[in-house]
Design a protein around this motif. Structure first.
Motif, PDB file in Angstrom:
ATOM      1  N   LYS A 137       0.904  -1.306   0.033  1.00 15.53           N
ATOM      2  CA  LYS A 137      -0.017  -0.066   0.053  1.00 15.53           C
ATOM      3  C   LYS A 137       0.961   1.268  -0.049  1.00 15.53           C
ATOM      4  O   LYS A 137       1.892   1.358   0.861  1.00 15.53           O
ATOM      5  CB  LYS A 137      -1.045  -0.142   1.231  1.00 15.53           C
ATOM      6  CG  LYS A 137      -1.715  -1.270   1.217  1.00 15.53           C
ATOM      7  CD  LYS A 137      -2.873  -1.271   2.528  1.00 15.53           C
ATOM      8  CE  LYS A 137      -2.120  -0.914   3.816  1.00 15.53           C
ATOM      9  NZ  LYS A 137      -2.878  -0.933   4.941  1.00 15.53           N
ATOM     10  N   LEU A 138       0.658   2.082  -0.984  1.00 18.49           N
ATOM     11  CA  LEU A 138       1.436   3.388  -1.068  1.00 18.49           C
ATOM     12  C   LEU A 138       0.229   4.521  -0.650  1.00 18.49           C
ATOM     13  O   LEU A 138      -0.566   4.610  -1.290  1.00 18.49           O
ATOM     14  CB  LEU A 138       1.985   3.595  -2.627  1.00 18.49           C
ATOM     15  CG  LEU A 138       3.098   4.520  -2.806  1.00 18.49           C
ATOM     16  CD1 LEU A 138       4.191   4.012  -1.928  1.00 18.49           C
ATOM     17  CD2 LEU A 138       3.467   4.300  -4.348  1.00 18.49           C
ATOM     18  N   ILE A 139       0.654   5.087   0.311  1.00 17.35           N
ATOM     19  CA  ILE A 139       0.080   6.413   0.963  1.00 17.35           C
ATOM     20  C   ILE A 139       0.730   7.587   0.891  1.00 17.35           C
ATOM     21  O   ILE A 139       1.853   7.766   1.225  1.00 17.35           O
ATOM     22  CB  ILE A 139      -0.468   5.989   2.160  1.00 17.35           C
ATOM     23  CG1 ILE A 139      -0.884   4.523   2.469  1.00 17.35           C
ATOM     24  CG2 ILE A 139      -1.530   6.967   2.762  1.00 17.35           C
ATOM     25  CD1 ILE A 139       0.056   3.461   3.149  1.00 17.35           C
ATOM     26  N   ALA A 140      -0.020   8.738   0.388  1.00 15.67           N
ATOM     27  CA  ALA A 140       0.596  10.073   0.496  1.00 15.67           C
ATOM     28  C   ALA A 140      -0.274  10.801   1.188  1.00 15.67           C
ATOM     29  O   ALA A 140      -1.499  10.794   1.324  1.00 15.67           O
ATOM     30  CB  ALA A 140       0.524  10.393  -1.127  1.00 15.67           C
ATOM     31  N   TRP A 141       0.212  11.838   2.183  1.00 12.42           N
ATOM     32  CA  TRP A 141      -0.324  12.904   2.612  1.00 12.42           C
ATOM     33  C   TRP A 141      -0.048  14.313   2.141  1.00 12.42           C
ATOM     34  O   TRP A 141       1.025  14.487   1.893  1.00 12.42           O
ATOM     35  CB  TRP A 141       0.143  12.680   4.371  1.00 12.42           C
ATOM     36  CG  TRP A 141      -0.620  14.002   4.980  1.00 12.42           C
ATOM     37  CD1 TRP A 141      -1.936  13.828   5.603  1.00 12.42           C
ATOM     38  CD2 TRP A 141      -0.247  15.253   5.210  1.00 12.42           C
ATOM     39  NE1 TRP A 141      -2.109  14.887   6.226  1.00 12.42           N
ATOM     40  CE2 TRP A 141      -1.137  16.006   5.978  1.00 12.42           C
ATOM     41  CE3 TRP A 141       1.041  15.891   4.926  1.00 12.42           C
ATOM     42  CZ2 TRP A 141      -0.931  17.167   6.484  1.00 12.42           C
ATOM     43  CZ3 TRP A 141       0.992  17.168   5.427  1.00 12.42           C
ATOM     44  CH2 TRP A 141       0.230  17.674   5.942  1.00 12.42           C
ATOM     45  N   GLY A 142      -1.088  15.277   2.021  1.00 14.73           N
ATOM     46  CA  GLY A 142      -0.697  16.610   2.019  1.00 14.73           C
ATOM     47  C   GLY A 142      -1.647  17.633   2.445  1.00 14.73           C
ATOM     48  O   GLY A 142      -2.581  17.120   3.049  1.00 14.73           O
ATOM     49  N   GLU A 143      -1.155  18.750   2.462  1.00 14.66           N
ATOM     50  CA  GLU A 143      -1.986  19.689   3.153  1.00 14.66           C
ATOM     51  C   GLU A 143      -3.306  19.705   2.397  1.00 14.66           C
ATOM     52  O   GLU A 143      -4.406  20.384   2.906  1.00 14.66           O
ATOM     53  CB  GLU A 143      -1.353  21.148   3.166  1.00 14.66           C
ATOM     54  CG  GLU A 143       0.056  20.978   4.232  1.00 14.66           C
ATOM     55  CD  GLU A 143       0.621  22.478   4.340  1.00 14.66           C
ATOM     56  OE1 GLU A 143       0.128  23.205   3.327  1.00 14.66           O
ATOM     57  OE2 GLU A 143       1.463  22.337   4.937  1.00 14.66           O
ATOM     58  N   THR A 144      -3.243  19.462   0.940  1.00 15.87           N
ATOM     59  CA  THR A 144      -4.554  19.861   0.251  1.00 15.87           C
ATOM     60  C   THR A 144      -4.528  18.249  -0.470  1.00 15.87           C
ATOM     61  O   THR A 144      -3.589  17.585  -0.658  1.00 15.87           O
ATOM     62  CB  THR A 144      -4.443  20.701  -0.857  1.00 15.87           C
ATOM     63  OG1 THR A 144      -3.415  20.541  -1.728  1.00 15.87           O
ATOM     64  CG2 THR A 144      -4.167  22.150  -0.047  1.00 15.87           C
ATOM     65  N   ARG A 145      -5.720  17.950  -1.039  1.00 16.60           N
ATOM     66  CA  ARG A 145      -6.066  16.796  -1.672  1.00 16.60           C
ATOM     67  C   ARG A 145      -4.916  16.768  -3.018  1.00 16.60           C
ATOM     68  O   ARG A 145      -4.628  15.664  -3.336  1.00 16.60           O
ATOM     69  CB  ARG A 145      -7.382  16.508  -2.404  1.00 16.60           C
ATOM     70  CG  ARG A 145      -7.790  15.441  -3.211  1.00 16.60           C
ATOM     71  CD  ARG A 145      -8.883  15.423  -3.391  1.00 16.60           C
ATOM     72  NE  ARG A 145      -9.421  14.095  -3.984  1.00 16.60           N
ATOM     73  CZ  ARG A 145      -9.328  13.807  -5.293  1.00 16.60           C
ATOM     74  NH1 ARG A 145      -9.118  14.697  -6.286  1.00 16.60           N
ATOM     75  NH2 ARG A 145      -9.734  12.601  -5.664  1.00 16.60           N
ATOM     76  N   GLU A 146      -4.962  17.872  -3.639  1.00 21.36           N
ATOM     77  CA  GLU A 146      -4.143  17.950  -4.777  1.00 21.36           C
ATOM     78  C   GLU A 146      -2.682  17.550  -4.433  1.00 21.36           C
ATOM     79  O   GLU A 146      -1.957  16.934  -5.365  1.00 21.36           O
ATOM     80  CB  GLU A 146      -4.269  19.400  -5.622  1.00 21.36           C
ATOM     81  CG  GLU A 146      -3.542  19.449  -6.962  1.00 21.36           C
ATOM     82  CD  GLU A 146      -3.776  18.466  -7.791  1.00 21.36           C
ATOM     83  OE1 GLU A 146      -3.242  18.755  -9.099  1.00 21.36           O
ATOM     84  OE2 GLU A 146      -4.768  17.962  -7.701  1.00 21.36           O
ATOM     85  N   GLN A 147      -2.286  18.134  -3.636  1.00 20.45           N
ATOM     86  CA  GLN A 147      -0.869  17.795  -3.018  1.00 20.45           C
ATOM     87  C   GLN A 147      -0.575  16.470  -2.706  1.00 20.45           C
ATOM     88  O   GLN A 147       0.326  15.659  -3.022  1.00 20.45           O
ATOM     89  CB  GLN A 147      -0.532  18.928  -2.042  1.00 20.45           C
ATOM     90  CG  GLN A 147       1.283  18.416  -1.377  1.00 20.45           C
ATOM     91  CD  GLN A 147       1.650  19.380  -0.142  1.00 20.45           C
ATOM     92  OE1 GLN A 147       0.866  19.128   0.859  1.00 20.45           O
ATOM     93  NE2 GLN A 147       2.437  19.919  -0.179  1.00 20.45           N
ATOM     94  N   ALA A 148      -1.636  15.869  -2.013  1.00 19.81           N
ATOM     95  CA  ALA A 148      -1.450  14.289  -1.713  1.00 19.81           C
ATOM     96  C   ALA A 148      -1.564  13.915  -2.989  1.00 19.81           C
ATOM     97  O   ALA A 148      -0.708  12.779  -3.348  1.00 19.81           O
ATOM     98  CB  ALA A 148      -2.833  13.783  -0.784  1.00 19.81           C
ATOM     99  N   ARG A 149      -2.238  13.932  -4.035  1.00 13.35           N
ATOM    100  CA  ARG A 149      -2.538  13.218  -5.409  1.00 13.35           C
ATOM    101  C   ARG A 149      -1.280  13.444  -6.037  1.00 13.35           C
ATOM    102  O   ARG A 149      -0.576  12.306  -6.733  1.00 13.35           O
ATOM    103  CB  ARG A 149      -3.733  13.866  -6.120  1.00 13.35           C
ATOM    104  CG  ARG A 149      -3.631  13.272  -7.610  1.00 13.35           C
ATOM    105  CD  ARG A 149      -4.946  14.003  -8.489  1.00 13.35           C
ATOM    106  NE  ARG A 149      -4.203  15.068  -9.168  1.00 13.35           N
ATOM    107  CZ  ARG A 149      -3.669  15.291 -10.086  1.00 13.35           C
ATOM    108  NH1 ARG A 149      -3.670  13.871 -10.901  1.00 13.35           N
ATOM    109  NH2 ARG A 149      -3.214  16.447 -10.647  1.00 13.35           N
ATOM    110  N   LEU A 150      -0.628  14.544  -6.163  1.00 10.53           N
ATOM    111  CA  LEU A 150       0.843  14.664  -6.981  1.00 10.53           C
ATOM    112  C   LEU A 150       1.887  13.833  -6.454  1.00 10.53           C
ATOM    113  O   LEU A 150       2.684  13.365  -6.795  1.00 10.53           O
ATOM    114  CB  LEU A 150       1.113  16.259  -6.966  1.00 10.53           C
ATOM    115  CG  LEU A 150       0.077  17.048  -7.837  1.00 10.53           C
ATOM    116  CD1 LEU A 150       0.481  18.493  -7.634  1.00 10.53           C
ATOM    117  CD2 LEU A 150       0.269  16.318  -9.531  1.00 10.53           C
TER     118      LEU A 150
END
Length: 688
Positions: free
Chosen positions: A401-414
């Motif tokens: 499982k590869l998981i990304a966190w970001g301050e916004t959804r777009e940052q997490a997606r990128l």
């Protein structure tokens, strides 16, 4: 708190639990099957006990052997993970009778929520909204069909004891109902030991949104925001995110309160997930929600909740099971940022997402990623395999499982998109390229998600590799040249460079590829000119240069990080040499496999199987839909194969007459085994 915990599971969840226990100073015991003796979860634990053969029914589903391992090692508690016995009320009761703490809800709560039909009746009494359908006890086939007609097609048949997309079929008309019901029952019996089903109206424009709940033995119950799990293929999740994009705050709170009411209605304790189907309008805006089911365990997608709340749900499980109260109240739960998880599977997306097996010849995951917690660049990896491990037909084919966190959804997606570009896996087929494209899908990028998105956009998501054929060839040739240089010794007679006393002749290289046969010509340096390469479609050779960094994986596998220059184009790529003739090329989230042809093999040819049906994976024959002599059309269902806990219907590769059946119900077959033969015929006969 416990001093020793036995983990009654395998793979990434076992590694995850072991990591949390280590942080708390708790020793862990792994149980493993004969197929998992060298697995990552065994190495992650302090002790390990073999509990049986590779088949889950002889190992991970043997509660008696697991409890004996707990007694033998002095473990005070059992963590069931997810899957296998995690939602088995009988096993939870056996733990209690043996004086071992089951880290999960009480058996009564599991039993109440474990049968979908019974849970629907309980939820209706608790005032939780339900999808219109049939949730009765009678399982008479004629009654079920009549109920489906009363509800109105399309309907969804669901295994009453099911989960994970198993035992679930969409039915769009009465003619398809009988076969769908039979298939659903077979898969439900195989996966859950219970073939009972329920029938519901198929919700239009649906989103799959679930609420994480947590309860302790002191009367406290919280909801920890929601997860959107609408990105599904074959009713199985592939991308999950938290919070759900575009969900109105009022609806979010209403769903959270309904989830807590559902948990309280059954006296729930521990981590659980209440799943809702959310009906949207034509613009995709959420309107109404309905209860689907409650998963009485930790979910595969729990990391996205952990990343937005800053909580460790496994630690909470351990503390609640030890009798401690929840550490915070509902008004202290905070939602910070956005998290997106991608499930990396060994599977063939282009072949209907059929599972793939084989040894992980190369497993390169993003640098600077953290296991079990988010790294500085916002990336977390949960995995239960290592490079060199095998993906077998016995268990779920998830690699990581590869998981990304970001301050916004777009940052997490990128961030997740970039992490997938750095993920290079060779050996079994994987869905990495598919996941990368899904993150780039305009509708997904805009947050306009629903459970039908993948099916609607599959032509683009499953298209052949967008790698330029010329650069794929250049990468394979660059790896070939580097491998040849590595083999050279001081003895000139062992060199592979075609040395002559005169000018070197052009070197013809041919590949079989996803684009068909590719022909290249490599021109060696002469008269001060650089190395040149003429690729498919090029009118003339272009200057070619390659700098490489070798990454030997094992004695049979080499990998190269290449910087290629072909004419004015400069690209960085990675190539894994699966053998002396096969090259897997990776670049920017795309990949392709090229097979080099020898000089005497002629043009590459496609599949010549014609009217032969072969097994796409190892498995068990569980149903035959035709007999010898039947006339069939291309694509007609021929037989059902069970593999990796799922039923797969195989269709006719061509129209004609079934001339020979080579298997029977109950046969175990290997990947590539011939199952039946079809010959073109004008004879009249039975039609499948």
């Amino acid at each position: 708190m416990f001093s020793k915990v036995l983990i009654a599971n395998r793979g990434e969840i076992a590694c995850r639990v072991a990591a949390t226990c280590r942080c708390l100073g708790i020793r862990t015991v792994a149980v493993y099957s004969e197929a998992d003796a060298q697995s990552a979860h065994v190495a992650a634990c302090d002790e390990a006990v073999c509990i049986g053969a590779a088949e889950a029914a002889q190992s991970y589903l043997r509660g008696d052997r697991i409890l004996q391992a707990a007694r033998d090692t002095g473990a005070q508690a059992v963590h069931p993970g997810y899957g296998f016995l995690s939602e088995n009320a009988g096993f939870a009761r056996q733990c209690a009778e043996a004086g071992v703490v089951f880290i999960g809800p009480p058996p009564e709560a599991m039993r109440a929520m474990g049968l979908k039909a019974e849970s629907k009746r309980l939820m209706q009494a608790a005032g939780v909204p339900l999808v219109p359908g049939y949730h009765g006890a009678s399982q008479d086939a004629a009654l079920l069909k009549a109920e489906a007609e009363r509800i109105g097609f399309p309907v969804l048949i669901k295994a009453s004891a099911g989960g994970g997309g198993k035992g679930m079929r969409e039915v769009h008309d009465a003619q398809a109902f009988d076969e769908a019901l039979a298939s659903c029952r077979r898969e439900a019996q195989s996966s859950f030991g219970n073939d009972a089903v329920l029938i519901e109206r198929l919700v239009r424009n649906p989103r799959h949104i679930e609420i994480q709940v947590f309860a302790d033995t002191h009367g406290h119950c919280l909801w920890l925001f929601e997860r959107d799990c609408s990105m599904q293929r074959r009713h199985q999740k592939v991308i999950e995110e938290a919070p759900a994009p575009g969900l109105p705050e009022a609806l979010r709170r209403e769903m959270g309160e309904a989830a807590v009411a559902a948990a309280r209605a059954v006296g729930y304790v521990g981590a659980g997930t209440v799943e809702f189907i959310v009906e949207c309008n034509d613009e995709g805006a959420p309107q109404k929600f309905y209860f689907m089911e409650m998963n009485t365990r930790l979910q595969v997608e729990h990391p996205v909740t952990e990343l937005i709340t800053g909580l460790d749900l496994v630690e909470w499980q351990l503390r609640v099971a030890a009798g401690q109260p929840l550490p915070i109240g509902q008004d202290e739960v905070r939602n910070q940022g956005h998290a997106i998880e991608a499930r990396i599977y060994a599977e063939h997306p282009e072949a209907g997402f059929l599972p793939s097996t084989g040894r992980l010849r190369r497993l390169a995951l993003p640098l600077h990623a953290a296991f079990g917690s988010v790294s500085l660049n916002g990336i977390r990896i949960d995995s239960g395999v290592r490079e060199g491990d095998a993906i077998t037909p016995y268990y779920d084919p998830m690699i990581a499982k590869l998981i990304a966190w970001g301050e916004t959804r777009e940052q997490a997606r990128l961030r997740l998109r970039q992490a997938l570009e750095a993920t290079h896996i060779a050996g079994p087929q994987t869905n990495v390229q598919f996941l990368h494209r899904l993150l780039d899908d305009p509708a997904f990028a805009a947050g306009k998600v629903d459970t039908g998105l993948i099916a609607r956009h599959q032509q683009a998501l499953l298209a052949p590799s967008s790698l330029p054929a010329s650069m794929a060839c250049a990468a394979a040739i660059g790896a070939l040249l580097e491998a040849e240089r590595a083999q050279q010794t001081a003895d000139p007679w062992s060199a592979c460079d075609g040395f002559t006393n005169g000018v070197l002749p052009p070197r013809a290289l041919r590949f079989d590829s996803p684009w068909g046969p590719l022909h290249c010509v490599l021109w060696s340096p002469s008269s001060g000119q650089p190395l040149r390469l003429q690729t498919p479609g090029a009118v003339q050779p272009l200057p070619f240069a390659c700098s490489a960094r070798a990454m030997r994986v094992d004695d049979a596998t080499q990998a190269f990080s290449l910087v290629l220059t072909l004419g004015a184009k400069r690209t960085q790529m990675e190539v894994v040499c699966l053998d002396a003739m096969t090259y897997q090329v990776f670049s920017d989230g795309e990949q392709a496999v090229l097979h080099r042809l020898g000089p005497d093999l002629g043009d590459a040819v496609g599949d010549t199987a014609g009217g032969r049906l072969t097994a796409p994976m190892p498995g068990k024959i569980i149903a035959l839909h035709v007999q010898a002599g039947h006339m069939v059309q291309a694509g007609a269902p021929l037989l059902a194969l069970e593999a990796m806990k799922m039923e797969h219907t195989l269709g006719a590769p061509a129209a004609g007459r079934v001339s020979e059946l080579l298997v029977a119900v109950g046969d175990q077959v290997s990947e590539g085994a011939e199952l039946l033969r079809i010959e073109a015929s004008q004879e009249q006969g039975a039609t499948a």
